[in-house]
Design a protein around this motif. Structure first.
Motif, PDB file in Angstrom:
ATOM      1  N   HIS A 133    -151.072 -59.800  11.901  1.00 42.65           N
ATOM      2  CA  HIS A 133    -150.955 -58.612  11.053  1.00 42.65           C
ATOM      3  C   HIS A 133    -150.242 -57.473  11.783  1.00 42.65           C
ATOM      4  N   MET A 134    -150.502 -57.366  13.099  1.00 42.24           N
ATOM      5  CA  MET A 134    -149.818 -56.331  13.877  1.00 42.24           C
ATOM      6  C   MET A 134    -148.321 -56.597  13.912  1.00 42.24           C
ATOM      7  N   ALA A 135    -147.939 -57.866  14.074  1.00 43.58           N
ATOM      8  CA  ALA A 135    -146.518 -58.208  14.079  1.00 43.58           C
ATOM      9  C   ALA A 135    -145.877 -57.884  12.737  1.00 43.58           C
ATOM     10  N   VAL A 136    -146.589 -58.175  11.655  1.00 39.91           N
ATOM     11  CA  VAL A 136    -146.082 -57.843  10.312  1.00 39.91           C
ATOM     12  C   VAL A 136    -145.921 -56.333  10.160  1.00 39.91           C
ATOM     13  N   LEU A 137    -146.927 -55.585  10.621  1.00 40.96           N
ATOM     14  CA  LEU A 137    -146.866 -54.134  10.502  1.00 40.96           C
ATOM     15  C   LEU A 137    -145.678 -53.561  11.261  1.00 40.96           C
ATOM     16  N   LEU A 138    -145.473 -54.029  12.499  1.00 34.45           N
ATOM     17  CA  LEU A 138    -144.356 -53.522  13.297  1.00 34.45           C
ATOM     18  C   LEU A 138    -143.017 -53.951  12.710  1.00 34.45           C
ATOM     19  N   LEU A 139    -142.936 -55.177  12.201  1.00 35.23           N
ATOM     20  CA  LEU A 139    -141.691 -55.650  11.600  1.00 35.23           C
ATOM     21  C   LEU A 139    -141.336 -54.828  10.367  1.00 35.23           C
ATOM     22  N   VAL A 140    -142.313 -54.589   9.512  1.00 36.02           N
ATOM     23  CA  VAL A 140    -142.069 -53.778   8.311  1.00 36.02           C
ATOM     24  C   VAL A 140    -141.697 -52.344   8.697  1.00 36.02           C
TER      25      VAL A 140
ATOM     26  N   TRP B 284    -135.914 -47.779   6.889  1.00 35.98           N
ATOM     27  CA  TRP B 284    -134.927 -47.490   5.838  1.00 35.98           C
ATOM     28  C   TRP B 284    -135.528 -46.573   4.771  1.00 35.98           C
ATOM     29  N   THR B 285    -136.761 -46.852   4.370  1.00 33.45           N
ATOM     30  CA  THR B 285    -137.402 -46.054   3.316  1.00 33.45           C
ATOM     31  C   THR B 285    -137.624 -44.618   3.766  1.00 33.45           C
ATOM     32  N   VAL B 286    -138.146 -44.447   4.977  1.00 32.50           N
ATOM     33  CA  VAL B 286    -138.413 -43.095   5.483  1.00 32.50           C
ATOM     34  C   VAL B 286    -137.124 -42.288   5.567  1.00 32.50           C
ATOM     35  N   ARG B 287    -136.082 -42.908   6.078  1.00 34.16           N
ATOM     36  CA  ARG B 287    -134.807 -42.193   6.211  1.00 34.16           C
ATOM     37  C   ARG B 287    -134.255 -41.785   4.853  1.00 34.16           C
ATOM     38  N   ARG B 288    -134.310 -42.686   3.884  1.00 31.63           N
ATOM     39  CA  ARG B 288    -133.773 -42.362   2.563  1.00 31.63           C
ATOM     40  C   ARG B 288    -134.616 -41.290   1.868  1.00 31.63           C
ATOM     41  N   VAL B 289    -135.937 -41.414   1.937  1.00 35.62           N
ATOM     42  CA  VAL B 289    -136.812 -40.453   1.260  1.00 35.62           C
ATOM     43  C   VAL B 289    -136.671 -39.069   1.874  1.00 35.62           C
ATOM     44  N   MET B 290    -136.683 -38.975   3.204  1.00 36.11           N
ATOM     45  CA  MET B 290    -136.583 -37.660   3.848  1.00 36.11           C
ATOM     46  C   MET B 290    -135.197 -37.054   3.639  1.00 36.11           C
ATOM     47  N   HIS B 291    -134.155 -37.895   3.602  1.00 37.83           N
ATOM     48  CA  HIS B 291    -132.812 -37.368   3.316  1.00 37.83           C
ATOM     49  C   HIS B 291    -132.737 -36.837   1.889  1.00 37.83           C
ATOM     50  N   TRP B 292    -133.331 -37.591   0.950  1.00 43.20           N
ATOM     51  CA  TRP B 292    -133.345 -37.138  -0.445  1.00 43.20           C
ATOM     52  C   TRP B 292    -134.122 -35.835  -0.583  1.00 43.20           C
ATOM     53  N   ALA B 293    -135.279 -35.731   0.075  1.00 40.78           N
ATOM     54  CA  ALA B 293    -136.082 -34.510  -0.008  1.00 40.78           C
ATOM     55  C   ALA B 293    -135.363 -33.337   0.645  1.00 40.78           C
ATOM     56  N   GLY B 294    -134.612 -33.588   1.718  1.00 42.41           N
ATOM     57  CA  GLY B 294    -133.912 -32.516   2.415  1.00 42.41           C
ATOM     58  C   GLY B 294    -132.775 -31.927   1.618  1.00 42.41           C
ATOM     59  N   ARG B 295    -132.296 -32.627   0.599  1.00 42.99           N
ATOM     60  CA  ARG B 295    -131.204 -32.089  -0.229  1.00 42.99           C
ATOM     61  C   ARG B 295    -131.702 -31.030  -1.198  1.00 42.99           C
ATOM     62  N   SER B 296    -133.007 -30.944  -1.385  1.00 39.67           N
ATOM     63  CA  SER B 296    -133.567 -29.952  -2.295  1.00 39.67           C
ATOM     64  C   SER B 296    -133.557 -28.566  -1.651  1.00 39.67           C
ATOM     65  N   ASP B 297    -133.466 -27.536  -2.469  1.00 40.21           N
ATOM     66  CA  ASP B 297    -133.498 -26.166  -1.965  1.00 40.21           C
ATOM     67  C   ASP B 297    -134.915 -25.735  -1.587  1.00 40.21           C
ATOM     68  N   SER B 298    -135.906 -26.483  -2.020  1.00 39.63           N
ATOM     69  CA  SER B 298    -137.301 -26.106  -1.803  1.00 39.63           C
ATOM     70  C   SER B 298    -137.889 -26.855  -0.610  1.00 39.63           C
ATOM     71  N   ARG B 299    -138.665 -26.124   0.231  1.00 39.37           N
ATOM     72  CA  ARG B 299    -139.379 -26.767   1.324  1.00 39.37           C
ATOM     73  C   ARG B 299    -140.434 -27.741   0.803  1.00 39.37           C
TER      74      ARG B 299
ATOM     75  N   ALA C 290    -152.416 -46.109   4.318  1.00 38.13           N
ATOM     76  CA  ALA C 290    -153.010 -47.077   3.397  1.00 38.13           C
ATOM     77  C   ALA C 290    -152.520 -48.490   3.703  1.00 38.13           C
ATOM     78  N   GLY C 291    -151.239 -48.614   4.048  1.00 33.14           N
ATOM     79  CA  GLY C 291    -150.697 -49.927   4.381  1.00 33.14           C
ATOM     80  C   GLY C 291    -151.351 -50.522   5.616  1.00 33.14           C
TER      81      GLY C 291
ATOM     82  N   GLY D 241    -150.984 -46.434  11.057  1.00 36.03           N
ATOM     83  CA  GLY D 241    -149.870 -46.359  10.118  1.00 36.03           C
ATOM     84  C   GLY D 241    -149.258 -44.978  10.060  1.00 36.03           C
ATOM     85  N   ALA D 242    -150.106 -43.944  10.071  1.00 35.93           N
ATOM     86  CA  ALA D 242    -149.599 -42.570  10.047  1.00 35.93           C
ATOM     87  C   ALA D 242    -148.825 -42.252  11.322  1.00 35.93           C
ATOM     88  N   PHE D 243    -149.314 -42.752  12.456  1.00 31.84           N
ATOM     89  CA  PHE D 243    -148.646 -42.510  13.733  1.00 31.84           C
ATOM     90  C   PHE D 243    -147.255 -43.138  13.748  1.00 31.84           C
ATOM     91  N   LEU D 244    -147.151 -44.389  13.324  1.00 27.83           N
ATOM     92  CA  LEU D 244    -145.848 -45.063  13.287  1.00 27.83           C
ATOM     93  C   LEU D 244    -144.906 -44.386  12.305  1.00 27.83           C
TER      94      LEU D 244
END
Length: 453
Positions: free
Chosen positions: A220-227, A234-249, A265-266, A277-280
């Motif tokens: 399970h640890m290997a799965v967690l690190l692989l994901v 990829w998801t974090v980068r896309r979501v934070m980039h999308w949120a950063g385009r907004s004028d609102s903090r 939760a994962g 999970g939060a730390f990673l």
């Protein structure tokens, strides 16, 4: 035919009243004692933990038992309310800790940091495990496997605390010194491995010990690190980039909270602690920061540090029962655990520093720095008592170590750093830091108000 579900009854008025009173009382006293601790030159966590100690079984339950029973009744539902808000607070705090990890710095000092991190982790881990096996029966839960208990003690003694260490280095003006950065890198590696080990030990505690039981959490640890390194990155980068385009903090704040909570939760779904999970996730969010993201997240950081984090540590102090340390030989065992925790970190830092060809005073400074346990050790202790892996007395001993070690770090650091020569690279780094700070402190030009016709 469609069946209508009966509405869920709202929270009882008395339960809500007690929750509000508990929260306000804990937070208010934690704030006052935290400020007092800072004035005395101590980390604020010392005051926040003390607030819980004063209101818990150590003091209030003995001096005013009626008031203690009314304000903090032994009610599962009431305790779960406080625990829920505390868990959310520490999840966000651990996530922010991950955001501040400098991966470039770790790579630059990789070889030396690897040597120091390895010895500074393995020695406390091994000695803590042996000590856990030797502890008397009254400090061990009767229904927990002795190997699991000893493993948890070893992990609890092996971690450091990046938030506490960072605060100490900033207050002492050492954050831009090479030794200061090395301390942060070593603490980062040890904390990351520590969280992995905590997750494995807690997973084994719920499934037992055996070939399959050991292989499952590792898989399970290997799965967690692989994901985390693929889809998660990829998801974090896309979501934070999308949120950063907004004028609102608010968009960036909401995106960060959603990512941290769902990552927790994962990890929980895979049988690990949500904090891992939060730390990673925090590391991934910090890796895609271009500078503006940090400023956007400052309001959330302020809420976590000023509200959720002090409340969590006050709740951690609320679980401490100092009276349990005065039964039989418990006080002597507490001193033994403290001695092993401190000496093993110093010995590990000195051995690793010599392997990495650092001087003896640099080794002493690194040993003092990474000895500051604080936040992370308290969090791990809370995890242990929540899962029933340690007794109340053992919990109190671990938290006391987390309080004492940050107090002893500054004077030893100060004495050692007087004998460490300041290099040209460090002075350039400090000048860049002063330039950035001065630029930030320059007053902005007033914005003309819109003209009214």
């Amino acid at each position: 035919m469609m069946l209508s579900l009966a509405p869920v009854e709202p929270l009882p008025a008395q339960t809500l009243l007690l929750f509000l009173l508990q929260t306000g009382t804990l937070l208010g006293l934690a704030f006052l004692l935290g400020r007092l601790a800072q004035r005395l030159g101590l980390p604020s966590i010392v005051g926040e933990l003390t607030a819980g100690v004063l209101l818990g079984p150590s003091v209030l339950a003995h001096t005013a038992p009626a008031a203690s029973t009314w304000l903090f009744p032994h009610n599962t539902e009431q305790k779960h309310l406080l625990d829920a808000i505390g868990q959310l607070g520490v999840l966000l705090l651990v996530g922010f800790t991950g955001m501040h990890i400098d991966l470039k710095l770790a790579r630059r000092h990789g070889r030396t940091a690897a040597a120091v991190s390895t010895t500074a982790l393995l020695l406390p881990l091994g000695l803590g495990f042996l000590l856990g096996l030797a502890l008397p029966a009254d400090l061990k839960p009767s229904d927990v496997d002795p190997v699991i208990f000893a493993s948890f003690i070893g992990v609890a003694l092996s971690v450091s605390s990046i938030p506490i260490i960072g605060r100490v280095l900033v207050d002492m003006g050492l954050i831009n010194r090479t030794v200061g950065q090395m301390i942060l890198v070593v603490a980062t590696v040890d904390d990351a491995v520590g969280w992995l080990l905590v997750s494995v030990v807690t997973a084994l505690a719920t499934t037992g010990i055996g070939p399959q039981e050991i292989a499952t959490p590792l898989l399970h640890m290997a799965v967690l690190l692989l994901v985390t390194l693929t889809a998660g990155r990829w998801t974090v980068r896309r979501v934070m980039h999308w949120a950063g385009r907004s004028d609102s903090r608010g968009s960036t704040i909401t995106a960060a909270v959603v990512l941290l909570v769902l990552s927790g939760a994962g990890a929980q779904a895979l049988g690990f602690e949500a904090l891992l999970g939060a730390f990673l996730c925090g590391i991934l969010i910090g890796a895609c920061d271009t500078g503006e993201q940090t400023a956007r997240l400052q309001p959330l950081n302020a809420v976590v540090l000023a509200f959720l984090s002090p409340l969590f540590f006050a709740l951690a102090g609320l679980r401490i029962d100092l009276t349990s340390l005065f039964h039989g030989t418990t006080a002597l065992w507490a001193l033994a655990v403290l001695a092993v925790a401190v000496a093993s970190k110093f010995l590990g830092a000195i051995v690793g520093s010599r392997v990495g060809r650092l001087g003896r005073w640099e080794a002493l400074a690194i040993g003092a720095g990474i000895n500051a346990r604080g936040v992370v050790q308290v969090v791990i202790a809370v995890v242990g008592v929540r899962l029933g892996l340690i007794t109340t007395a053992m919990y109190s001993i671990i938290v006391l170590i987390a309080v004492i070690t940050p107090i002893m770090a500054p004077p030893i650091l100060k004495a050692a750093m007087k004998r460490v020569e300041r290099m040209e690279e460090e002075m350039k780094r400090e000048r860049r830091g002063h330039a950035v700070r001065d630029a930030r402190e320059e007053p902005e030009e007033p914005v003309p108000s819109p003209r009214r016709d």
